[in-house]
Structure formats: structure tokens, C-alpha cells
Enzyme design. Structure first.
Site, PDB file in Angstrom:
ATOM      1  N   SER A 154     -49.129  54.816  90.650  1.00 39.22           N
ATOM      2  CA  SER A 154     -47.941  55.219  91.404  1.00 39.22           C
ATOM      3  C   SER A 154     -46.832  55.625  90.452  1.00 39.22           C
ATOM      4  O   SER A 154     -46.693  55.072  89.350  1.00 39.22           O
ATOM      5  CB  SER A 154     -47.456  54.066  92.288  1.00 39.22           C
ATOM      6  OG  SER A 154     -46.204  54.364  92.878  1.00 39.22           O
ATOM      7  N   TYR A 167     -44.559  45.484  93.023  1.00 39.35           N
ATOM      8  CA  TYR A 167     -45.407  46.670  93.105  1.00 39.35           C
ATOM      9  C   TYR A 167     -45.223  47.543  91.870  1.00 39.35           C
ATOM     10  O   TYR A 167     -46.200  48.020  91.278  1.00 39.35           O
ATOM     11  CB  TYR A 167     -45.079  47.460  94.371  1.00 39.35           C
ATOM     12  CG  TYR A 167     -45.942  48.680  94.553  1.00 39.35           C
ATOM     13  CD1 TYR A 167     -47.274  48.563  94.935  1.00 39.35           C
ATOM     14  CD2 TYR A 167     -45.425  49.963  94.352  1.00 39.35           C
ATOM     15  CE1 TYR A 167     -48.082  49.684  95.108  1.00 39.35           C
ATOM     16  CE2 TYR A 167     -46.222  51.085  94.528  1.00 39.35           C
ATOM     17  CZ  TYR A 167     -47.542  50.939  94.900  1.00 39.35           C
ATOM     18  OH  TYR A 167     -48.336  52.046  95.069  1.00 39.35           O
TER      19      TYR A 167
END
Length: 257
Positions: A154, A167
Site C-alpha cells: 500500500s 496498517y
């Protein structure tokens, strides 16, 4: 000798190859399954709770021999069992796509809202999980001499700005791990990470549609990223980027700029 080491650097053919995809029943994983199957690969759709989705996907993919397989990335014993089943049923594994992951929307400034259980779950799923899958499948991947692992990372790893602090940390760990594993698993296995920004799925619990579209509007290309856009990058990494390993590729509409 593999095509790569023999100097034959034409496109990597997926005919008669086996691609294993964790988190393969939905989102980026399912889109990758579709694209890889269209190019001739036999797909193993790994799932945790999405058995019905995985079985339905296996039935409608082009080609034949596709299977769904329970492959929970937080359970190392189950992962080893899945690797053994792939060897028994397919006899090989040439491509591994680590698409399974998890998160929860927690404001970065609200430190107390990020409880230990949530932090641990995100790191175990997003970092230890891909490592455990690669570890279990490495012997089978090495056997072919020219295998590819693609991890779905990501942009949050680069910007430190995503659904939660945990995250972001997990995807940064995944990117660094790819560098380490690319070094030790070469030359038989290449490792490439694909890093999208926001993707138009329901992956992030608590993310509003309005907030998602606002971020898209602020990116240079101002284009909503669909799962298939990421899947096409996965295909490119597998089939054409033959001398790429230990690298993270941004598929983010220029959002890092």
C-alpha cells in the site's frame, strides 16, 4: 535451467503454470485470479471465510482445473497443510500472490483507540501472514526455478497516512521484508510488491465513500482505482518485469507526488 537464468527474457508464459492467491475470493485477489486465468494459469483461490465466493469464482474462471482452498494466513499449520495440498493436487506452484490483508479505520491521532488486540491482528495478518505463506510455499516455488511472488502492499507504507497507524506500519514492514526475501530466495524466486493507494472496494471498515472520493480528487490522475487496475499491475509484474525483484511498484494515480 529456467528461462530467466538461460537469458531468454521474453514474456513469462502462464500456460500450464499454477498461481496461488491468498485472499483470492474477493477484491484485488479475485481480480488477479481472473486476469491470470485469462492468460492460461491454473488458479488456486485461497480463502479464509469466503468459501462460497471462492468456489463460485473457481467455477466461472476461464480455463480448467481451478480450485478453492482454505488458506488462513494467520494459521501457519493450516498454511503448511495448504501447500501440501497444492503439491498433491497441482504438482507445482509458479506464482504466489499475497492479497490477503486486514485493517480498521482508526484516526492516527487517537492513540488510545488503537488497542493492542487490533494492532497485533493487523501486523500478524499483514506481515507475518505473507511471510508464513512464502515460507510454506518456497520449496514448491523453488522447484520450477523461475517463480514469482507478488505481495499487495500500500501507498500507506510510503506516506504513513492510511486507515490506521498499525496498517501503515504493517505495509512498511511488508515492503522491507520483500527486499530481504528477494535477496535470499534468488535466483529461483522473484519478489515484487504492488502498492496501490485507495482501491474501490469495501476493504476498509469505517471508510466513507465521500472521504475516499475526496482523496481520489486530490491525486494527479484523479482516477478511481479499481481492483482490476491492481490486477493488471500484478500481471505485468509476473509476465513482463523479468529482471525486477525486491522492488515495490506504486499503482497510485500519482498520489505519492
Amino acid at each position: 535451467m529456467s528461462d530467466l537464468r538461460s537469458g531468454n527474457l521474453g514474456p513469462y508464459s502462464l500456460k500450464d503454470r499454477v498461481a496461488v492467491i491468498t485472499g483470492g475470493s474477493s477484491g484485488i485477489g479475485a481480480a488477479s485470479a481472473q486476469r491470470l486465468a485469462e492468460l492460461g494459469a491454473r488458479i488456486v483461490i485461497g480463502y479464509n471465510t469466503g468459501r462460497d465466493r471462492a468456489e463460485a469464482l473457481a467455477a466461472r474462471l476461464p480455463g480448467s482445473g481451478h480450485v478453492s482452498l482454505h488458506l488462513p494466513v494467520t494459521d501457519s499449520a493450516a498454511i503448511r497443510a495448504a501447500a501440501a495440498e497444492v503439491e498433491s493436487r497441482c504438482g507445482r506452484a509458479d506464482v504466489l500472490v499475497n492479497s490477503a490483508g486486514t485493517t480498521r479505520a482508526v484516526p492516527h491521532g487517537d492513540l488510545d483507540a488503537m488497542d493492542d488486540e487490533t494492532f497485533d491482528r493487523i501486523l500478524v495478518t499483514n506481515v507475518r501472514g505473507p511471510f508464513a505463506v512464502i515460507r510454506a510455499f518456497a520449496p514448491l516455488l523453488r522447484r520450477g526455478g523461475d517463480a514469482v511472488v507478488v505481495n499487495i502492499s500500500s501507498l500507506a507504507a510510503v506516506r504513513g497516512n492510511g486507515s490506521s497507524v498499525a496498517y501503515c506500519a504493517s505495509k512498511a514492514g511488508l515492503d522491507t521484508m520483500a527486499v530481504s526475501l528477494a535477496r535470499v530466495l534468488a535466483p529461483e524466486i522473484r519478489i515484487i510488491n504492488i502498492s496501490p493507494a485507495g482501491v474501490d472496494t469495501d476493504f476498509v471498515p469505517g471508510r466513507s465513500r465521500e472521504g475516499f472520493l475526496r482523496h481520489v480528487a486530490q491525486s494527479p490522475l484523479k482516477t478511481v482505482c479499481q481492483p482490476d487496475d491492481v490486477a493488471m499491475a500484478v500481471v505485468a509484474a509476473v509476465t513482463h518485469l523479468r529482471l525486477v525483484t525486491g522492488t515495490t511498484l506504486l499503482v497510485d494515480g500519482g498520489a505519492h507526488l
